[in-house]
Motif scaffolding. Structure first.
Motif, PDB file in Angstrom:
ATOM      1  N   HIS A  20      48.702  10.415  40.534  1.00 36.79           N
ATOM      2  CA  HIS A  20      48.249  11.790  40.757  1.00 36.79           C
ATOM      3  C   HIS A  20      49.310  12.565  41.528  1.00 36.79           C
ATOM      4  CE1 HIS A  20      43.601  11.103  40.349  1.00 36.79           C
ATOM      5  NE2 HIS A  20      44.259  10.942  39.217  1.00 36.79           N
ATOM      6  N   THR A  21      49.373  13.856  41.286  1.00 37.32           N
ATOM      7  CA  THR A  21      50.283  14.724  42.030  1.00 37.32           C
ATOM      8  C   THR A  21      49.466  15.813  42.713  1.00 37.32           C
ATOM      9  OG1 THR A  21      50.661  16.013  40.022  1.00 37.32           O
ATOM     10  CG2 THR A  21      52.303  14.341  40.565  1.00 37.32           C
ATOM     11  N   ALA A  73      48.835  19.287  41.635  1.00 42.78           N
ATOM     12  CA  ALA A  73      50.084  19.856  41.124  1.00 42.78           C
ATOM     13  C   ALA A  73      50.230  19.412  39.677  1.00 42.78           C
ATOM     14  CB  ALA A  73      51.261  19.370  41.956  1.00 42.78           C
ATOM     15  N   ASN A  74      50.252  20.354  38.780  1.00 41.78           N
ATOM     16  CA  ASN A  74      50.399  20.025  37.364  1.00 41.78           C
ATOM     17  C   ASN A  74      51.883  19.933  37.029  1.00 41.78           C
ATOM     18  OD1 ASN A  74      47.609  19.975  36.831  1.00 41.78           O
ATOM     19  ND2 ASN A  74      47.591  22.208  36.751  1.00 41.78           N
ATOM     20  N   ILE A  75      52.370  18.706  36.972  1.00 42.15           N
ATOM     21  CA  ILE A  75      53.777  18.451  36.678  1.00 42.15           C
ATOM     22  C   ILE A  75      53.931  18.352  35.164  1.00 42.15           C
ATOM     23  CG2 ILE A  75      55.736  16.903  37.037  1.00 42.15           C
ATOM     24  CD1 ILE A  75      54.682  18.198  39.631  1.00 42.15           C
ATOM     25  N   GLU A  76      54.785  19.198  34.629  1.00 48.73           N
ATOM     26  CA  GLU A  76      55.048  19.188  33.195  1.00 48.73           C
ATOM     27  C   GLU A  76      56.229  18.251  32.939  1.00 48.73           C
ATOM     28  OE1 GLU A  76      56.251  22.376  29.685  1.00 48.73           O
ATOM     29  OE2 GLU A  76      56.433  22.952  31.773  1.00 48.73           O
ATOM     30  N   LYS A  77      56.067  17.344  31.983  1.00 46.12           N
ATOM     31  CA  LYS A  77      57.151  16.435  31.603  1.00 46.12           C
ATOM     32  C   LYS A  77      57.527  16.738  30.163  1.00 46.12           C
ATOM     33  CE  LYS A  77      55.807  12.815  34.776  1.00 46.12           C
ATOM     34  NZ  LYS A  77      55.284  11.475  34.953  1.00 46.12           N
ATOM     35  N   GLU A  90      68.414  10.876  25.901  1.00 45.83           N
ATOM     36  CA  GLU A  90      67.090  11.480  26.014  1.00 45.83           C
ATOM     37  C   GLU A  90      66.522  11.212  27.398  1.00 45.83           C
ATOM     38  OE1 GLU A  90      64.466  10.522  22.797  1.00 45.83           O
ATOM     39  OE2 GLU A  90      65.552  11.886  21.480  1.00 45.83           O
ATOM     40  N   ALA A  91      65.811  12.205  27.922  1.00 43.34           N
ATOM     41  CA  ALA A  91      65.240  12.097  29.257  1.00 43.34           C
ATOM     42  C   ALA A  91      63.977  12.946  29.338  1.00 43.34           C
ATOM     43  CB  ALA A  91      66.252  12.578  30.290  1.00 43.34           C
ATOM     44  N   LEU A  92      63.142  12.636  30.322  1.00 40.81           N
ATOM     45  CA  LEU A  92      61.971  13.465  30.604  1.00 40.81           C
ATOM     46  C   LEU A  92      62.328  14.387  31.760  1.00 40.81           C
ATOM     47  CD1 LEU A  92      58.913  11.027  30.442  1.00 40.81           C
ATOM     48  CD2 LEU A  92      59.474  12.856  28.867  1.00 40.81           C
ATOM     49  N   ILE A  93      62.258  15.680  31.527  1.00 37.77           N
ATOM     50  CA  ILE A  93      62.536  16.665  32.565  1.00 37.77           C
ATOM     51  C   ILE A  93      61.205  16.997  33.232  1.00 37.77           C
ATOM     52  CG2 ILE A  93      63.510  18.936  33.080  1.00 37.77           C
ATOM     53  CD1 ILE A  93      65.516  16.976  31.768  1.00 37.77           C
ATOM     54  N   MET A  94      61.143  16.839  34.550  1.00 38.25           N
ATOM     55  CA  MET A  94      59.909  17.126  35.290  1.00 38.25           C
ATOM     56  C   MET A  94      59.996  18.524  35.895  1.00 38.25           C
ATOM     57  SD  MET A  94      58.983  13.516  37.128  1.00 38.25           S
ATOM     58  CE  MET A  94      60.045  13.870  38.481  1.00 38.25           C
ATOM     59  N   ARG A  95      58.960  19.341  35.599  1.00 37.48           N
ATOM     60  CA  ARG A  95      58.915  20.708  36.115  1.00 37.48           C
ATOM     61  C   ARG A  95      57.574  20.981  36.776  1.00 37.48           C
ATOM     62  NH1 ARG A  95      61.309  24.691  31.465  1.00 37.48           N
ATOM     63  NH2 ARG A  95      60.057  23.473  30.053  1.00 37.48           N
ATOM     64  N   TYR A  96      57.640  21.741  37.851  1.00 34.35           N
ATOM     65  CA  TYR A  96      56.436  22.251  38.507  1.00 34.35           C
ATOM     66  C   TYR A  96      56.583  23.761  38.511  1.00 34.35           C
ATOM     67  CZ  TYR A  96      52.995  23.378  42.081  1.00 34.35           C
ATOM     68  OH  TYR A  96      51.933  23.910  42.759  1.00 34.35           O
ATOM     69  N   GLU A  97      55.723  24.432  37.761  1.00 29.08           N
ATOM     70  CA  GLU A  97      55.839  25.867  37.527  1.00 29.08           C
ATOM     71  C   GLU A  97      57.232  26.115  36.953  1.00 29.08           C
ATOM     72  OE1 GLU A  97      54.591  27.440  41.326  1.00 29.08           O
ATOM     73  OE2 GLU A  97      52.489  27.033  40.875  1.00 29.08           O
ATOM     74  N   ASP A  98      58.097  26.884  37.604  1.00 27.80           N
ATOM     75  CA  ASP A  98      59.441  27.123  37.060  1.00 27.80           C
ATOM     76  C   ASP A  98      60.511  26.288  37.749  1.00 27.80           C
ATOM     77  OD1 ASP A  98      58.591  28.944  35.168  1.00 27.80           O
ATOM     78  OD2 ASP A  98      58.761  30.648  36.530  1.00 27.80           O
ATOM     79  N   GLY A 121      63.290  17.072  38.654  1.00 29.74           N
ATOM     80  CA  GLY A 121      64.161  15.929  38.410  1.00 29.74           C
ATOM     81  C   GLY A 121      64.157  15.500  36.963  1.00 29.74           C
ATOM     82  N   VAL A 122      64.847  14.400  36.720  1.00 28.72           N
ATOM     83  CA  VAL A 122      65.015  13.864  35.378  1.00 28.72           C
ATOM     84  C   VAL A 122      64.669  12.383  35.401  1.00 28.72           C
ATOM     85  CG1 VAL A 122      66.719  13.370  33.588  1.00 28.72           C
ATOM     86  CG2 VAL A 122      66.821  15.528  34.820  1.00 28.72           C
ATOM     87  N   ASN A 123      63.806  11.961  34.498  1.00 25.31           N
ATOM     88  CA  ASN A 123      63.480  10.540  34.346  1.00 25.31           C
ATOM     89  C   ASN A 123      64.213  10.011  33.122  1.00 25.31           C
ATOM     90  OD1 ASN A 123      61.769  10.581  36.510  1.00 25.31           O
ATOM     91  ND2 ASN A 123      59.891  10.507  35.318  1.00 25.31           N
TER      92      ASN A 123
END
Length: 188
Positions: A14-15, A65-69, A112-120, A124-126
């Protein structure tokens, strides 16, 4: 507005936001005694700084916090940032190089990577747990050095130095763990 979550309902993964900081729950514990409210302790990671702390969150209501991946591919690097592109929408975003101090050692074209965003805000990058990457330079094997698991130094195309078995040569592709930065195996 983001939804509210009670501290006792937090679980790993959870975030939430607290005092302007964004946290990811790594571990949680809930201890209930007979006459008292339950005590909620969470081991959390600050997603902006990467620091891990233990927080006592008893009785608190927190904002989720809705983290967009978003899955993206690395395109190119300039002086201050790494540019990634969404392969479906072709949207490109710049990730500041300071967020990728460790990850940059394993990023090559089309990684390829997962970019993590919170709002704008980019948090980081996974990277995948393992990446295929080319050896730029490998020292020559030392004759007679046939001790079990004899290793030598090799430099990846990104400039990162790893230890590899004696049989690995320059320009060969290998699989490297992004978790600990170690050689895993030859790539096919």
């Amino acid at each position: 507005m983001a939804s509210i979550i009670h501290a006792k309902d937090l679980r790993s993964g959870h975030t939430f936001t607290l005092d302007g900081k964004i946290y990811l729950v790594i571990e949680n514990s809930f201890n209930k005694t007979a006459m008292r409210e339950g005590i909620v302790k969470c081991k959390v990671k600050n997603l902006r700084t990467g620091s891990i702390t233990t927080e006592v969150l008893t009785g608190m209501k927190l904002e989720q916090a809705n983290i967009e991946k978003v899955k993206m591919s690395f395109v190119y690097q300039d002086q201050n940032s790494f540019v990634f592109m969404n392969n479906e929408t072709y949207e490109q975003i710049e990730v500041p190089a300071k967020l990728l101090e460790y990850e940059k050692n394993f990023i090559t074209e089309n990684t390829e990577a997962l970019i993590m965003r919170y709002e704008d805000e980019i948090l980081g990058v996974n990277l995948p747990d393992q990446v295929v990457i080319e050896i730029d330079y490998a020292e020559d094997a030392v004759q007679g050095n046939s001790v079990n698991n004899a290793l030598k130094k090799a430099t990846l195309v990104t400039g990162y130095v790893i230890e590899v078995p004696q049989f690995i040569k320059s320009k060969e592709k290998v699989i490297v763990s992004t978790v600990d930065g170690k050689y895993v195996s030859r790539a096919n």
